[in-house]
Write an enzyme that holds these catalytic residues in place. Structure first.
Site, short mmCIF file in Angstrom:
data_model
loop_
_atom_site.label_atom_id
_atom_site.label_comp_id
_atom_site.label_asym_id
_atom_site.label_seq_id
_atom_site.Cartn_x
_atom_site.Cartn_y
_atom_site.Cartn_z
CB CYS A 228 -0.80 -0.08 0.99
SG CYS A 228 -0.26 0.16 2.76
CB ALA A 229 0.17 4.74 -0.16
#
Length: 100
Positions: A7-8
Site C-alpha cells: 500500500c502507499a
C-alpha cells in the site's frame, strides 16, 4: 503461502493483514501475510508467492506486475470493496485463486 500486501505507506493494510491471518487460521491454511509500503516492496518480492496491491496505488500495477512476472509471482490489485470493508476472507480467497 507467503502473501505480500503493498500500500502507499504500509499502514493502511495492517487491519486487513490481521483479518486475512484470522481467515487463514479458520480455514486451516498456513500463510505468512505481511504489508509494506510501495517504496519497500521491491526488497520483499522474492519472499512472496502472491503480491496484492492496495487500490489506492493501482496506478503502480504495471510496474509491480513486471517485477512479479520476472520472478514468476502473480500480482494484482485488491478489490476496492473488499479492501474498504476489510474483508480478510475475501482477499485471502482472491490470493489463493491467483496462486493456482
Amino acid at each position: 503461502m507467503n502473501i505480500l500486501l503493498i500500500c502507499a505507506a504500509g499502514m493502511s493494510t495492517s487491519l486487513l493483514v490481521t483479518k486475512m491471518k484470522e481467515a487463514a487460521k479458520q480455514k486451516g491454511i498456513e500463510a505468512n501475510i505481511w504489508a509494506v509500503s510501495a517504496d519497500e516492496a521491491k526488497s520483499h518480492l522474492d519472499q512472496a508467492d502472491v503480491v496484492l496491491i492496495g487500490p489506492q496505488i493501482r496506478y503502480k500495477l504495471a510496474a509491480f506486475k513486471k517485477e512479479g512476472e520476472a520472478r514468476g509471482i502473480p500480482v494484482d490489485v485488491i478489490n476496492p470493496a473488499d479492501y474498504g470493508r476489510v474483508n480478510g476472507a475475501g482477499v485471502l480467497d482472491f490470493a489463493l485463486r491467483l496462486k493456482k
